[in-house]
Design a protein around this motif. Structure first.
Motif, short mmCIF file in Angstrom:
data_model
loop_
_atom_site.label_atom_id
_atom_site.label_comp_id
_atom_site.label_asym_id
_atom_site.label_seq_id
_atom_site.Cartn_x
_atom_site.Cartn_y
_atom_site.Cartn_z
N LEU A 238 0.82 -1.21 0.00
CA LEU A 238 0.00 0.00 0.00
C LEU A 238 0.85 1.26 0.00
CD1 LEU A 238 -2.74 -1.10 2.56
CD2 LEU A 238 -3.04 -0.79 0.10
N ALA A 239 2.04 1.18 0.58
CA ALA A 239 2.91 2.35 0.66
C ALA A 239 3.53 2.72 -0.68
CB ALA A 239 4.02 2.11 1.68
N THR A 240 3.60 1.76 -1.61
CA THR A 240 4.31 2.01 -2.87
C THR A 240 3.47 1.78 -4.13
OG1 THR A 240 5.16 -0.26 -2.87
CG2 THR A 240 6.53 1.42 -1.82
N VAL A 286 -8.37 -0.40 0.76
CA VAL A 286 -7.58 -0.27 1.97
C VAL A 286 -6.73 0.99 1.81
CG1 VAL A 286 -5.85 -1.33 3.47
CG2 VAL A 286 -7.52 -2.77 2.27
N GLU A 287 -6.91 1.92 2.72
CA GLU A 287 -6.24 3.22 2.62
C GLU A 287 -6.54 3.88 1.27
OE1 GLU A 287 -2.10 2.88 3.59
OE2 GLU A 287 -2.50 1.80 5.47
N GLY A 288 -7.76 3.68 0.79
CA GLY A 288 -8.20 4.30 -0.45
C GLY A 288 -7.72 3.62 -1.70
N LYS A 289 -7.05 2.47 -1.57
CA LYS A 289 -6.50 1.79 -2.74
C LYS A 289 -7.20 0.45 -2.95
CE LYS A 289 -2.04 4.08 -2.24
NZ LYS A 289 -0.57 3.95 -2.10
N PRO A 290 -7.53 0.11 -4.20
CA PRO A 290 -8.22 -1.15 -4.45
C PRO A 290 -7.33 -2.35 -4.14
CG PRO A 290 -8.40 0.35 -6.33
CD PRO A 290 -7.37 0.92 -5.42
N VAL A 291 -7.94 -3.36 -3.54
CA VAL A 291 -7.25 -4.61 -3.25
C VAL A 291 -8.11 -5.74 -3.79
CG1 VAL A 291 -6.31 -6.13 -1.49
CG2 VAL A 291 -6.18 -3.65 -1.18
N PHE A 292 -7.50 -6.58 -4.62
CA PHE A 292 -8.18 -7.72 -5.24
C PHE A 292 -7.67 -8.99 -4.58
CE2 PHE A 292 -7.86 -4.28 -8.24
CZ PHE A 292 -9.11 -4.22 -8.84
N GLY A 293 -8.54 -9.66 -3.84
CA GLY A 293 -8.17 -10.94 -3.24
C GLY A 293 -8.65 -12.06 -4.15
N LEU A 294 -7.73 -12.60 -4.95
CA LEU A 294 -8.08 -13.61 -5.93
C LEU A 294 -7.93 -15.00 -5.34
CD1 LEU A 294 -6.23 -12.16 -9.08
CD2 LEU A 294 -8.42 -11.47 -8.08
N PRO A 295 -8.63 -15.98 -5.89
CA PRO A 295 -8.51 -17.36 -5.38
C PRO A 295 -7.11 -17.92 -5.65
CG PRO A 295 -9.87 -17.28 -7.36
CD PRO A 295 -9.62 -15.87 -6.97
N GLY A 296 -6.80 -19.00 -4.94
CA GLY A 296 -5.44 -19.53 -4.99
C GLY A 296 -5.16 -20.52 -6.09
N ASN A 297 -6.18 -21.21 -6.60
CA ASN A 297 -5.92 -22.15 -7.69
C ASN A 297 -5.39 -21.39 -8.91
OD1 ASN A 297 -6.54 -24.84 -6.80
ND2 ASN A 297 -8.68 -24.20 -6.65
N PRO A 298 -4.39 -21.90 -9.60
CA PRO A 298 -3.72 -21.14 -10.66
C PRO A 298 -4.65 -20.63 -11.76
CG PRO A 298 -2.43 -23.08 -10.12
CD PRO A 298 -3.72 -23.21 -9.38
#
Length: 405
Positions: A238-240, A286-298
């Protein structure tokens, strides 16, 4: 958790991903960026009358009855100062492509239609007024709009802007996208595998997808299944970065730590999307930035990136067309599936015939872990709920390589 239609989830994600603040970037770094404002010419292009051919600058009237002999009174190469050369009646100036026209000349005879000996040239062609002369401003004039706002800059656009002296260009910047893999079972590179371990393919794949989509990838590494470790990696990103993409740990299992961390750090939502593969998705800011939590299967992480992250990141970078276009294709071999209330995204090989009609064939195993089949595919067939499609049926297609637009 109830299944949510694909379009509903995509719309919810896009609402949270606004374009980044425009800024001026170096012209050399602007390829593929989207202009944030219209760009105008501020000077003439070309800036002076010049010749389109190697040959001789002449008075057109002196060539009315060829062949004629004219006296050579000078030579002008590209970049030469023409101010000391002027032609009069019966005179000519040897001139090279791109050189400025000398005073008194109003046409150019190409060298192939001349014979020069010493300081005399024989002109074998009746030149029309203005022949082979490129007039000042015949490409661009001050005030002309060169590039509209919202244009994806191509090499040709950059060339035009360079011809006008643009050193920096106002664009929507490319998002910096941090990519994080999570999981105790993952091993990097060629390290020896212990029982129960697999190699991390998601992070290299997602980093490559980010780059291939025109964004700037940032490798946030591999985090173990530990909330404090995952939280530290997320906060570092998030910092960078302008957005984060994680893979793994977003389902409903006891060890899905990513979702727990993201829920604690920001405003997150989770869906079970009515698609196969890539059903679980966590997304929020999070802190104004989009976060995409994708599934783990390739394969699931690849498909999820394609359906959710890529369109949102394109919107952040100013693109007006966020989704890949859908085309209609003919099924060449049966595509089998079972009814389950989901849209199936079947990995296929797509091709076009002489008439431009797309045809598709399923390729390899369709399991969410079967990455080799995904590598062989160049498109996703959108197979609706039901028993599948027979040969000859039509199906909507997302072309991932060889995009028709």
């Amino acid at each position: 958790m109830a299944l949510t239609p694909l379009r509903e989830v995509q719309a919810a994600v896009l609402r949270e991903c606004l374009p980044l603040t425009p800024r001026a970037v170096d012209l050399r770094d602007a390829l593929g960026c989207v202009t944030s404002t219209a760009l105008e010419a501020e000077e003439l292009v070309p800036p002076f009358d010049n010749t389109a051919m190697d040959g001789f600058a002449v008075h057109a009237v002196d060539t009315t009855d060829p062949p004629v002999e004219l006296k050579i009174v000078g030579t002008l190469a590209a970049g030469a100062d023409p101010s000391r050369i002027e032609i009069g009646a019966g005179e000519a100036v040897r001139i090279m492509t791109g050189a400025p026209m000398p005073r008194g000349a109003d046409a150019v005879v190409m060298v192939e239609r001349t014979r020069a000996e010493g300081d005399v040239v024989v002109i074998e062609h009746h030149a029309a007024l203005g022949e082979h002369v490129r007039r000042a401003g015949d490409d661009l004039r001050p005030g002309d709009v060169v590039v509209d706002a919202g244009t994806v800059l191509t090499p040709a656009h950059l060339g035009v802007l360079a011809s006008l002296g643009y050193a920096r260009v106002p664009v929507f910047p490319r998002p910096r996208v941090g990519v994080l893999s999570t999981g105790d079972e993952l091993v990097e590179g060629s390290a020896e595998l212990r029982p129960g371990q697999i190699r991390d393919s998601n992070r290299p794949t997602l980093l490559a997808l980010v780059r291939d989509s025109g964004f700037t990838p940032v490798d946030l590494g591999l985090a173990r299944d530990d909330e404090s470790t995952i939280a530290a990696a997320v906060q570092k990103g998030l910092a960078t970065c302008d957005a984060l993409v994680t893979s793994g740990g977003v389902s409903v299992g006891d060890f899905d730590y990513v979702k727990a961390v993201l829920d604690r750090l920001g405003s997150m939502r989770s869906w079970q999307v009515a698609i196969k593969p890539a059903k679980p998705l966590a997304f929020g800011t999070v802190e104004g930035k989009p976060v995409f939590g994708l599934p783990g299967n390739p394969v699931s992480s690849m498909v999820s990136f394609e359906l959710f992250a890529r369109p949102a990141l394109r919107q952040m970078s100013g693109h007006r067309r966020t989704f890949r276009p859908q085309v209609e294709a003919v099924v060449a071999e049966p595509i089998r599936r079972r009814p389950d209330g989901k849209l199936h995204l079947v990995r296929v090989v797509a091709a076009t015939g002489d008439g431009g009609q797309w045809t598709v064939r399923p390729v390899g195993g369709q399991g969410s872990h079967q990455l080799a089949a995904a590598a062989a595919a160049n498109a996703l067939a959108l197979v609706p709920d039901g028993d599948g499609l027979a040969a000859g049926a039509t199906v909507k297609l997302l072309v991932l390589r060889g995009d028709p637009c």
